[in-house]
Scaffold this motif. Structure first.
Motif, PDB file in Angstrom:
ATOM      1  N   ARG A   1       0.772  -0.947   0.002  1.00  0.00           N
ATOM      2  CA  ARG A   1      -0.039   0.156  -0.059  1.00  0.00           C
ATOM      3  C   ARG A   1       0.974   1.239  -0.119  1.00  0.00           C
ATOM      4  O   ARG A   1       0.250   2.384  -0.603  1.00  0.00           O
ATOM      5  CB  ARG A   1      -0.820  -0.063   1.367  1.00  0.00           C
ATOM      6  N   GLY A   2       2.080   1.089   0.635  1.00  0.00           N
ATOM      7  CA  GLY A   2       2.811   2.318   0.713  1.00  0.00           C
ATOM      8  C   GLY A   2       3.266   2.732  -0.421  1.00  0.00           C
ATOM      9  O   GLY A   2       3.396   4.063  -0.663  1.00  0.00           O
ATOM     10  N   ALA A   3       3.858   1.860  -1.276  1.00  0.00           N
ATOM     11  CA  ALA A   3       4.443   2.408  -2.530  1.00  0.00           C
ATOM     12  C   ALA A   3       3.460   3.128  -3.489  1.00  0.00           C
ATOM     13  O   ALA A   3       3.901   4.103  -4.038  1.00  0.00           O
ATOM     14  CB  ALA A   3       4.772   0.883  -3.504  1.00  0.00           C
ATOM     15  N   PRO A   4       2.330   2.772  -3.697  1.00  0.00           N
ATOM     16  CA  PRO A   4       1.408   3.829  -4.664  1.00  0.00           C
ATOM     17  C   PRO A   4       1.079   4.849  -3.799  1.00  0.00           C
ATOM     18  O   PRO A   4       1.057   6.115  -4.679  1.00  0.00           O
ATOM     19  CB  PRO A   4       0.290   3.031  -5.120  1.00  0.00           C
ATOM     20  N   LEU A   5       0.866   4.989  -2.592  1.00  0.00           N
ATOM     21  CA  LEU A   5       0.389   5.993  -1.942  1.00  0.00           C
ATOM     22  C   LEU A   5       1.370   7.087  -1.986  1.00  0.00           C
ATOM     23  O   LEU A   5       1.082   8.236  -2.013  1.00  0.00           O
ATOM     24  CB  LEU A   5      -0.213   5.569  -0.310  1.00  0.00           C
ATOM     25  N   LEU A   6       2.602   6.703  -1.358  1.00  0.00           N
ATOM     26  CA  LEU A   6       3.553   7.729  -1.087  1.00  0.00           C
ATOM     27  C   LEU A   6       3.830   8.404  -2.555  1.00  0.00           C
ATOM     28  O   LEU A   6       4.247   9.391  -2.704  1.00  0.00           O
ATOM     29  CB  LEU A   6       4.952   7.203  -0.629  1.00  0.00           C
ATOM     30  N   GLU A   7       3.923   7.519  -3.513  1.00  0.00           N
ATOM     31  CA  GLU A   7       4.165   8.043  -4.799  1.00  0.00           C
ATOM     32  C   GLU A   7       3.082   9.064  -5.333  1.00  0.00           C
ATOM     33  O   GLU A   7       3.682  10.199  -5.822  1.00  0.00           O
ATOM     34  CB  GLU A   7       4.091   7.036  -5.959  1.00  0.00           C
ATOM     35  N   ASN A   8       1.858   8.884  -4.876  1.00  0.00           N
ATOM     36  CA  ASN A   8       0.857   9.707  -5.487  1.00  0.00           C
ATOM     37  C   ASN A   8       0.566  10.869  -4.383  1.00  0.00           C
ATOM     38  O   ASN A   8       0.137  12.143  -5.093  1.00  0.00           O
ATOM     39  CB  ASN A   8      -0.360   8.896  -5.537  1.00  0.00           C
TER      40      ASN A   8
ATOM     41  N   ASN B   1       3.837 -12.860   8.838  1.00  0.00           N
ATOM     42  CA  ASN B   1       3.389 -14.620   8.896  1.00  0.00           C
ATOM     43  C   ASN B   1       2.095 -14.520   8.172  1.00  0.00           C
ATOM     44  O   ASN B   1       1.778 -15.429   7.477  1.00  0.00           O
ATOM     45  CB  ASN B   1       3.630 -14.888  10.266  1.00  0.00           C
ATOM     46  N   ARG B   2       1.108 -13.714   8.657  1.00  0.00           N
ATOM     47  CA  ARG B   2      -0.021 -13.937   8.427  1.00  0.00           C
ATOM     48  C   ARG B   2      -0.377 -13.170   6.731  1.00  0.00           C
ATOM     49  O   ARG B   2      -1.270 -13.863   6.225  1.00  0.00           O
ATOM     50  CB  ARG B   2      -1.247 -12.969   9.347  1.00  0.00           C
ATOM     51  N   TRP B   3       0.179 -12.086   6.445  1.00  0.00           N
ATOM     52  CA  TRP B   3      -0.140 -11.310   5.487  1.00  0.00           C
ATOM     53  C   TRP B   3       1.007 -11.102   4.414  1.00  0.00           C
ATOM     54  O   TRP B   3       0.686 -10.589   3.313  1.00  0.00           O
ATOM     55  CB  TRP B   3      -0.558 -10.088   5.826  1.00  0.00           C
ATOM     56  N   GLN B   4       1.943 -12.093   4.764  1.00  0.00           N
ATOM     57  CA  GLN B   4       3.112 -12.171   3.727  1.00  0.00           C
ATOM     58  C   GLN B   4       3.836 -10.920   3.263  1.00  0.00           C
ATOM     59  O   GLN B   4       4.314 -10.713   2.057  1.00  0.00           O
ATOM     60  CB  GLN B   4       2.525 -13.061   2.477  1.00  0.00           C
ATOM     61  N   GLU B   5       3.514  -9.920   3.940  1.00  0.00           N
ATOM     62  CA  GLU B   5       4.482  -8.724   3.722  1.00  0.00           C
ATOM     63  C   GLU B   5       4.374  -7.808   5.175  1.00  0.00           C
ATOM     64  O   GLU B   5       3.759  -7.952   5.990  1.00  0.00           O
ATOM     65  CB  GLU B   5       3.619  -7.827   2.804  1.00  0.00           C
TER      66      GLU B   5
ATOM     67  N   SER C   1      15.730  -3.501  11.949  1.00  0.00           N
ATOM     68  CA  SER C   1      16.107  -2.178  11.107  1.00  0.00           C
ATOM     69  C   SER C   1      15.771  -2.099   9.814  1.00  0.00           C
ATOM     70  O   SER C   1      15.595  -0.719   9.300  1.00  0.00           O
ATOM     71  CB  SER C   1      17.511  -2.247  11.582  1.00  0.00           C
ATOM     72  N   ARG C   2      15.650  -3.000   9.166  1.00  0.00           N
ATOM     73  CA  ARG C   2      15.639  -2.780   7.415  1.00  0.00           C
ATOM     74  C   ARG C   2      14.195  -2.231   7.152  1.00  0.00           C
ATOM     75  O   ARG C   2      13.912  -1.782   6.078  1.00  0.00           O
ATOM     76  CB  ARG C   2      16.031  -4.049   6.626  1.00  0.00           C
ATOM     77  N   LEU C   3      13.218  -2.205   8.302  1.00  0.00           N
ATOM     78  CA  LEU C   3      11.830  -1.575   7.758  1.00  0.00           C
ATOM     79  C   LEU C   3      11.707  -0.352   8.387  1.00  0.00           C
ATOM     80  O   LEU C   3      10.773   0.243   7.905  1.00  0.00           O
ATOM     81  CB  LEU C   3      11.111  -2.553   8.697  1.00  0.00           C
ATOM     82  N   GLY C   4      12.839   0.481   8.420  1.00  0.00           N
ATOM     83  CA  GLY C   4      12.810   1.693   8.647  1.00  0.00           C
ATOM     84  C   GLY C   4      12.884   2.154  10.027  1.00  0.00           C
ATOM     85  O   GLY C   4      12.656   3.455  10.671  1.00  0.00           O
ATOM     86  N   VAL C   5      13.379   1.305  11.137  1.00  0.00           N
ATOM     87  CA  VAL C   5      13.497   1.632  12.403  1.00  0.00           C
ATOM     88  C   VAL C   5      14.659   2.418  12.486  1.00  0.00           C
ATOM     89  O   VAL C   5      15.802   2.381  11.882  1.00  0.00           O
ATOM     90  CB  VAL C   5      13.533   0.380  13.268  1.00  0.00           C
ATOM     91  N   GLU C   6      14.406   3.600  13.471  1.00  0.00           N
ATOM     92  CA  GLU C   6      15.617   4.474  13.496  1.00  0.00           C
ATOM     93  C   GLU C   6      16.230   4.321  14.946  1.00  0.00           C
ATOM     94  O   GLU C   6      15.133   4.466  16.116  1.00  0.00           O
ATOM     95  CB  GLU C   6      15.303   6.154  13.512  1.00  0.00           C
ATOM     96  N   ASP C   7      17.284   4.421  15.332  1.00  0.00           N
ATOM     97  CA  ASP C   7      17.690   4.425  16.459  1.00  0.00           C
ATOM     98  C   ASP C   7      17.701   5.983  17.167  1.00  0.00           C
ATOM     99  O   ASP C   7      17.262   5.552  18.395  1.00  0.00           O
ATOM    100  CB  ASP C   7      19.398   4.254  16.627  1.00  0.00           C
ATOM    101  N   ASP C   8      17.988   6.851  16.652  1.00  0.00           N
ATOM    102  CA  ASP C   8      17.923   7.913  17.277  1.00  0.00           C
ATOM    103  C   ASP C   8      16.681   8.830  16.544  1.00  0.00           C
ATOM    104  O   ASP C   8      16.796   9.063  15.493  1.00  0.00           O
ATOM    105  CB  ASP C   8      19.327   8.996  16.775  1.00  0.00           C
TER     106      ASP C   8
END
Lengths: 418, 630
Positions: free
Chosen positions: A174-181, A304-308, A383-390
């Motif tokens: 969902r994020g891909a089209p939403l952020l693009e538009n 696990n449930r939604w495959q993304e 961390s690869r999903l956008g988690v920020e330390d600071d």
């Protein structure tokens, strides 16, 4: 002589039968311990801790460990029992005096036995979602009892246990089209998505996805839901100090009701939005605002449930939750219970438990501890999903006050009536 | 010590008398004194304790006594660890099985009470209604969180607080253990005709196909007393209004939308307490307000939960109860395979929230600490790996997110008839007032009702009996909300005191009927049959073949002055142009129950017994029953 002896023997036999019979009877009827027939249990100091929902799983794990390792208070074993409760529900209970705190002019020694027994289930401590809730409860106590019941200083002063904040999350598809538009996630972005008449069809997604659905906790049932509205208001008015008169602004009301028209509120009770998304997938929300800790904790389940996964984005404005451990200062709880609560608080603040908090997606109260300080840290794992330390650059909303809370609850009532 | 040894030795050697005599007198005295003192102390302590115990009983202070007293006053003792759970039919079987396993563990609370969980089956709407009073249960599992919201809203209405303050909840700790989406269960060949699996199918297609006379496609759904019924009914409003969200009161009550819903209601077979079959007449009565329908079948499609489709396909002899979630048995589908359709406009979820009620003890027993412990223990049990896999096996989606739905032995992995990655979108629930309209949609398809209320106001009805009857009658009139409904009233004593012919229930007509009820006064004898004669005369010759005709008669006495006889009335009722149903209410003990039973039998209605505490509910039941009659 024989008759006398027989009489004595009969008398003694009758006495023995009476004693044994009574003991057996009382044993059967369940009062064995008092008569010494059953093993005497070790003395126990039992404390009940009202616990904010976002930290319940961490605190419960800690309580299990604490109870199992035999901590003592005044020589008695401490037994911690949690009462999971949203901060708003707990605040309501304190304000209505549902726990039956004593009036200021009633000394403990004047209480009848029945009332004294009722105090056994009085909460010894409260882990609220944020300090502002404790302050609101204290304001109510000052009005009712003439004093604060959760202290800011001294031996039993409240101490924050861990931290988390509100973040944006979007299913990757969902994020891909939403952020693009529509651009980066913000309340304005989601408002545009919420009011799109044909939903995903005009948002660039699959028309089969239906309308855009916004995941936000319910404002009248959870502190984080209420805080989400405050941050929305902050973004709308472009400032961090939202006032009661701001939220009753009719234009803001219209904008907010359009936005909230996209919410689903699928789940009752204790589950947060992230758990809801994990269970109900896109029907609970294509994206929305989540507590960072809840989102991280449910990420494996979502995948696990939604495959993304749901990707994280840090907002321009947010609200932090610091989960203070506040010990009840009144006479309703004993000194032993207060000491037991203090021991449990110290246990939660120990280095080991603070590291454990990372495994539950919570940022430690000790700011010097890095979010990757534990092997099982969810911050590290995702961390690869956008988690920020600071996240120090994120602007923080001013804490909620009673006036603003009343205005928001009133707004919510109006919205529900509509 | 040595003396004892001596004694033992002597015991073996000499008779007991000699044994005693061989003790030195002083030692003998000392031994007696010691034993005597011990026994005296023991007896004394026992006596004191027993005395205190008895005194406690008399004064009511001991814990044992208070338990006895409370047990007498309350349905459960103050230390009870037995948790009674009202559970929705769609999940009752699985939960009952789990409760059996849990009870088998014989767990105890910290104070030693045995934890027990007992399930009682209730429809979700019954759970709501009972939770607002003093229910006989402490926890609930409706089929959706929606019902918990409804409890909270209605609780807040009952106990309003100042705006902007935090209200007390009726619903306490809540846990989910499994979920299942609402789907349209369609026979495989019918699904293929609809375009499955290549095309996405929606509610609209099902409505259209059912309404088209050429297709011979039939579908059904539960009444809106379950989440499946609400989804199906809501879809009719959305389709009628041409929207996918944002249903408001204005839209829901728009003439074209109401017309569409009315047609759609008639084109579907609706089962459950507030639904009825269009295939066969009503069969009997169930519970306080339930009517049981029997369906000829077979259907091509039925709205239910995904779990029920899985259960059906695994064991197709389970009947309709699995599909309707309402416990009705009947051959709805032939024994073929079903397919789960996730409607493209969206659907709802059954999430089976397990909630503890906050019974605070104000008007009845409070939830005990031990019951809370049992709730927590049973919650943990339901969330355990064993339970979660058992629920998966039964076709539910467990809340344990580590369980892979697609991995063996999951039933989701077996076939392509269910899709664990669906649904993709949601049927948005409207706000509470709009939802109430949706839940009452079944009324739209109801035929108009013509009812004559016949009320005995003889002398014996004076006082609280008459005021109770007035409240019940007013409630009855309020419940009649159909566009074409009409009500008339015959008040009788020594004769007909007031006769109100049938009035349409618009504002004026409703006001007139209510005024007549309010102005009733007690006095005179009981001419029951004559009053009924007057009522049936008003109904028998009306011309409206679709309407329902009924008489509801209430009396607390015996007919003692009528000119007409029962056989005259029987002839008139059974020989009239319209079928007039007669429902009779014996109010109090002195009513002529035999006559009233005969009247109900003649009029194919029901006989009820009522007193001042139940009269209101009885009239509510009768109103529902008349509305359901075809």
């Amino acid at each position: 002589m024989i008759r006398t002896r027989l009489f004595i023997v009969a008398l003694l036999s009758a006495a023995v039968v009476l004693v044994v019979g009574t003991l057996v009877w009382r044993t059967i009827t369940g009062n064995a311990t008092a008569l010494g027939l059953a093993p005497v249990r070790p003395q126990v100091v039992r404390i009940q801790v009202i616990t904010a929902l976002p930290v319940t799983s961490w605190v419960q794990a800690a309580a299990d460990e604490f109870n199992a390792t035999g901590h003592l208070a005044d020589g008695a074993a401490i037994e911690v029992e949690l009462i999971p409760m949203d901060g708003l529900a707990a605040l309501g209970k304190w304000e209505r005096n549902d726990f039956a705190a004593l009036p200021a002019d009633v000394p403990l020694e004047d209480l009848p036995q029945e009332k004294l027994e009722a105090l056994e289930s009085f909460p010894t401590a409260w882990i609220a979602d944020g300090r502002f809730l404790v302050e609101m409860a204290n304001a109510s106590f000052r009005e009712q009892l003439g004093r604060d019941q959760f202290l800011n200083d001294g031996q039993y002063r409240m101490s924050p246990l861990a931290n988390t904040l509100l973040v944006w999350g979007l299913f990757r598809s969902r994020g891909a089209p939403l952020l693009e538009n529509l651009g980066p996630p913000s309340w304005y972005t989601f408002h545009k998505a919420a009011v799109a008449p044909t939903g995903w069809k005009e948002l660039g997604g699959d028309p089969g996805w239906g309308n855009f659905k916004l995941a936000v906790n319910s404002a009248d049932k959870s502190v984080s839901g209420l805080a989400a509205i405050v941050t929305a208001a902050g973004e709308y008015f472009d400032r961090t100090d939202v006032l009661a008169e701001d939220v009753v602004d009719p234009q803001f009301g219209t904008w907010l009701s359009e936005l909230m028209g996209a919410t689903t509120h699928l789940v009752a009770g204790e589950k947060g939005t992230a758990k809801s998304v994990a269970l109900f997938g896109y029907t609970a929300g294509d994206g929305g605002q989540f507590l960072e800790s809840e989102l991280l904790r449910n990420m494996a389940g979502i995948q696990n449930r939604w495959q993304e996964p749901v990707l994280l984005y840090y907002p321009k404005l947010t609200t932090w939750f610091d989960f203070p451990f506040a010990i009840w200062a009144g006479p309703e709880t004993s000194t032993a219970q207060k000491e037991a609560a203090l021991a449990f608080q110290n246990f939660l603040l120990s280095e080991g438990q603070q590291r454990r908090a990372l495994e539950f997606g919570l940022r430690p109260a000790d700011s010097s501890m890095r979010v990757n300080a534990a092997e099982g840290s969810l911050f590290e794992q995702w961390s690869r999903l956008g988690v920020e330390d600071d996240v120090s650059s994120v602007n923080v909303m001013q804490p909620l006050n009673r006036e603003l809370l009343s205005a928001l609850l009133h707004l919510q009532e109006m919205y529900e009536k509509r | 010590m040595s003396g004892t040894q001596d004694g033992k030795e002597q015991e073996q050697a000499v008779p007991s008398e000699a044994k005693l005599s061989r003790f030195p007198p002083r030692r003998q005295f000392f031994a007696f004194a010691v034993v005597g003192c011990f026994l005296l102390c023991a007896c004394g302590m026992t006596t004191v304790r027993a005395g205190a115990w008895i005194a406690g009983i008399l004064s009511g202070e001991s814990s044992a006594t208070s338990e006895v007293k409370r047990a007498a006053a309350y349905p459960w003792p103050s230390n009870s660890a037995s948790l009674t759970v009202a559970v929705s039919p769609s999940v009752a079987e699985s939960l009952r099985e789990r409760a059996g396993k849990f009870n088998g563990l014989r767990l105890r609370t910290p104070d030693g009470e045995m934890m027990q969980v007992e399930m009682v089956t209730r429809s979700s709407s019954e759970i709501v209604a009972e939770s607002l009073q003093q229910p006989g249960f402490q926890a609930v599992v409706p089929d959706s969180s929606l019902w918990l919201d409804l409890i909270e809203v209605r609780w807040a209405t009952l106990f309003p607080t100042e705006s902007g303050t935090l209200t007390a909840s009726r619903v306490g700790q809540t846990t989910l253990f499994a979920v299942s989406p609402v789907v349209i269960a369609v026979q495989l060949n019918a699904a293929q005709q609809l375009g499955w699996p290549h095309q996405s199918i929606g509610w609209q297609e099902v409505h259209t196909r059912a309404a088209a006379p050429s297709t011979n496609f039939s579908w059904g759904h539960p009444s809106p007393e379950s989440i499946s019924g609400i989804a199906a009914t809501l879809s009719k409003f959305h389709a009628g209004a041409g929207i996918t969200r944002g249903l408001t009161t204005e839209i829901a009550t728009r003439a074209d939308v109401v017309d569409y819903v009315r047609q759609a209601e008639r084109a579907a077979i609706v089962l459950g307490a507030n639904g009825r079959s269009h295939a066969e007449p009503m069969q009997g009565e169930r519970g306080a307000n339930g009517e049981e329908g029997k369906v000829k079948g077979p259907l091509d499609a039925f709205v239910t939960q995904e779990q029920a489709v899985i259960a059906w396909n695994r064991s197709s002899d389970r009947g309709l109860s699995w599909l309707s979630g309402e416990g009705k048995a009947g051959p709805v589908f032939p024994n073929g395979q079903l397919v789960a359709i996730y409607p493209k406009e969206g659907t709802l979820w059954a999430d089976y929230p397990f909630a503890l009620l906050e019974l605070d003890g104000r008007a009845g027993p409070a939830v005990t600490r031990n019951q809370r412990s049992t709730y927590r223990a049973f919650t943990r049990f339901l969330l355990s790996e064993d339970s979660q896999y058992a629920l998966l096996e039964a076709g539910f989606r467990p809340v344990d997110l580590t369980i892979d739905l697609m991995a063996e032995p999951s039933p989701f992995a077996e076939t392509g008839i269910v899709d664990p990655l669906s649904p993709q979108t949601l049927l948005t629930l409207p706000p509470q007032p709009v939802l109430e309209i949706v839940m009452d949609a079944w009324r739209l398809s109801m035929p108009p009702v013509n009812v004559m209320l016949v009320v005995d106001t003889s002398d014996s009805m004076k006082g609280s009996k008459l005021s109770g009857a007035k409240i019940a009658l007013q409630g009855f009139v309020d419940q009649m909300q159909g566009d074409g409904d009409r009500i008339g009233l015959v008040e009788f004593g020594s004769g007909v005191k007031q006769f109100g012919s049938l009035h349409m229930l618009d504002a004026e007509g409703r006001g007139h009927v209510l005024y007549m009820i309010e102005s009733m006064q007690a006095g005179g004898s009981t001419r029951l049959i004559d009053a009924l004669w007057a009522a049936q005369s008003e109904l028998t010759d009306l011309v409206d073949s679709e309407a329902t005709y009924a008489i509801v008669v209430l009396t607390d006495g015996r007919d003692n002055d009528s000119e007409y006889r029962l056989r005259d009335l029987q002839r008139a009722i059974q020989g009239g142009q319209n079928q007039v149903f007669v429902h009779t209410v014996a109010f109090g003990r002195d009513a002529d129950a035999g006559l009233l039973e005969d009247l109900a039998r003649i009029g194919k209605g029901r006989f009820y017994r009522a007193d001042e505490t139940t009269i209101e509910e009885i009239y509510r039941q009768i109103a529902t029953s008349i509305q359901m009659t075809e």
